[in-house]
Design an enzyme around this catalytic site. Structure first.
Site: not given
Length: 482
Positions: A420-421, A423, A387
């Site tokens: 939480g991006t 997850c 990412k």
């Protein structure tokens, strides 16, 4: 739209498997000899020729192998012709398909003349354009040739053709060859849970079956986030919004909110094992997402159970640090994760700091990202979604899979609420893999989903707040029907 149907015979259209439960003893008694054992168990992996040789060796049967095989076949044929009946609801079900113009044929291991005779006696032969047998094709159902031959005869496309099977190995052969598959319940099949998990449709009773797609299932193995933005809570929201049934095995409870993590209480290894066994033994997941696992002991349990159950579509999000900056994994646990879990992963989804730990490469450019992704993927034989962000290349992500690089471009959305991006992204990928999308498509669909959740501009909490996982609530529940 369903245009073609390929049916297995034994256990799918007719109840005939009972014959093979007692054929060994029945044939022996027909020769005036009493069996000394349960021959069904003994012959479970035998061909008829091997069974004949066993009779000769252990029961002093003086007949030749051919004579024994012919005798068994004649006995079985007689039972087929006189006693075998249709599974409940089959006749009505076939009539319904026939009236809708669906082309149908049979693909079976049983001799063609016997199948024709039984179908004729039971009044359903006219529904089938042809009967294909493995002996005619020259390949067993461990290979897809019989399904391909039937498809060619029907003149339909794979996407419009449904294969009906009651045996797990045959079902998976058709599925891996690109067919849609319907699993038919049969009490003699031991792998019913896995059949149900892998089938597009599941038939427990033809009378009640409707063509509504079997919901796919995903298991998240992660920690609980009491504020609901990350961890188990984010995973379940994401999976639900991506149209799959979510299940969970909790590795730890956390006391946290948008400003940080206050405390962590781990599950015991024994309890985590019980959670995993409970899920896999009942509702076998089509995909598994692994998030926060803070200790070596828990990682070993996960690796052990995933290996034992032969889990597929494993997406590993190596969560080492929370968005707020709090450490979530012990140093020794990182080493165990690298040793035990990475080799089991279908896809690993590190951010840049995590990829630096996994690869040992300092990442400062696109070229560094490519080197790190290749190192991780080649070393552990898994795909890698590295990412972007962290000021390296805006929001572009790099997928390394099967030796090839693919960039997924994205624009950075002006939203400071990104709790939480990671997850969410990994859970969305797992959900799409479970639904049968390929890896690249699953990644793109997941990125589109997370972009929508961020663009909704939910603003909760005093720190880095959560995304709006349910930004598109209505469309997520649309049912896919034939």
């Amino acid at each position: 739209m369903l245009k073609g149907a390929i049916f297995d015979f034994d256990g799918t259209l007719v109840d005939s498997m009972f014959i093979w439960e007692t054929f060994g003893e029945d044939y022996l008694r027909s020769l005036g000899k009493e069996p000394k054992e349960n021959l069904c168990d003994t012959f479970s992996t035998f061909t008829l020729e091997q069974a004949a040789e066993y009779y000769q060796k252990h029961y002093d049967v003086s007949l030749s192998v051919k004579e024994i095989v012919d005798g068994i076949n004649n006995m079985v044929a007689k039972i087929y012709k006189e006693k075998v009946g249709l599974k409940q609801g089959v006749a009505e079900f076939l009539q319904k398909l026939y009236s809708k113009g669906v082309k149908m044929c049979v693909a079976t291991l049983t001799d063609k003349h016997l199948v024709d005779e039984v179908l004729e006696r039971l009044g359903i032969r006219d529904y089938f354009a042809e009967v294909f047998t493995t002996s005619e094709i020259g390949h067993s159902k461990k290979e897809p040739h019989i399904y391909r031959k039937a498809l060619e005869f029907l003149g339909t496309n794979r996407e419009d053709t449904l294969v009906f099977e009651d045996a797990f190995y045959a079902l998976m052969t058709a599925k891996k060859d690109g067919f849609k598959v319907a699993a038919v319940y049969d009490r003699y099949e031991d792998n019913r849970v896995m059949m149900k998990a892998n089938a597009d449709y599941y038939i427990s009773d033809y009378n009640s079956f409707i063509f509504t797609k079997q919901m796919k299932t995903v298991l998240t193995i992660a920690g609980s986030d009491s504020s609901g933005g990350a961890g188990i809570q984010a995973d379940i929201k994401t999976m639900t919004m991506n149209g799959v049934y979510a299940m969970s095995a909790i590795t730890a409870l956390t006391a946290q909110n948008t400003t940080g993590v206050r405390a962590i209480v781990e599950s015991s290894p024994e309890f985590l094992r019980e959670q995993l066994d409970s899920v896999f033994e009942d509702i076998y997941p089509n995909a598994v997402k692994i998030g926060m696992v803070s200790s070596s002991e828990l990682i070993r349990v996960i690796a052990d159970r995933l290996s034992f159950y032969k889990a597929d579509n494993v997406v590993l999000d190596p969560v080492m640090v929370a968005t707020s900056g709090s450490a979530l994994m012990k140093t020794e646990a990182v080493e165990t994760l690298i040793e035990k879990l990475l080799p089991l992963a279908t896809l690993v989804t590190p951010n840049i700091p995590e990829a630096e730990v996994l690869s040992g490469i300092n990442i400062r450019s696109k070229e560094d990202m490519m080197s790190a992704a290749k190192y991780i993927g080649d070393k552990f034989s898994c795909s890698v979604l590295l990412k972007g962000g962290h000021s390296v290349n805006d929001a572009n992500d790099l997928l390394y899979a099967k030796g090839e690089m693919m960039w997924f471009e994205g624009k950075r959305i002006p939203n400071s609420n990104t709790h939480g991006t990671g997850c969410t992204l990994s859970s969305a990928i797992a959900s799409n893999l479970a639904k049968g999308f390929d890896l690249a498509t699953s990644v793109q669909r997941a990125k589109d989903y997370i972009s929508g959740a961020l663009s909704a501009q939910l603003d909760l909490g005093q720190g880095s707040g959560p995304m709006k996982h349910n930004f598109d609530l209505k469309s997520s529940f649309a049912e896919e029907k034939i």
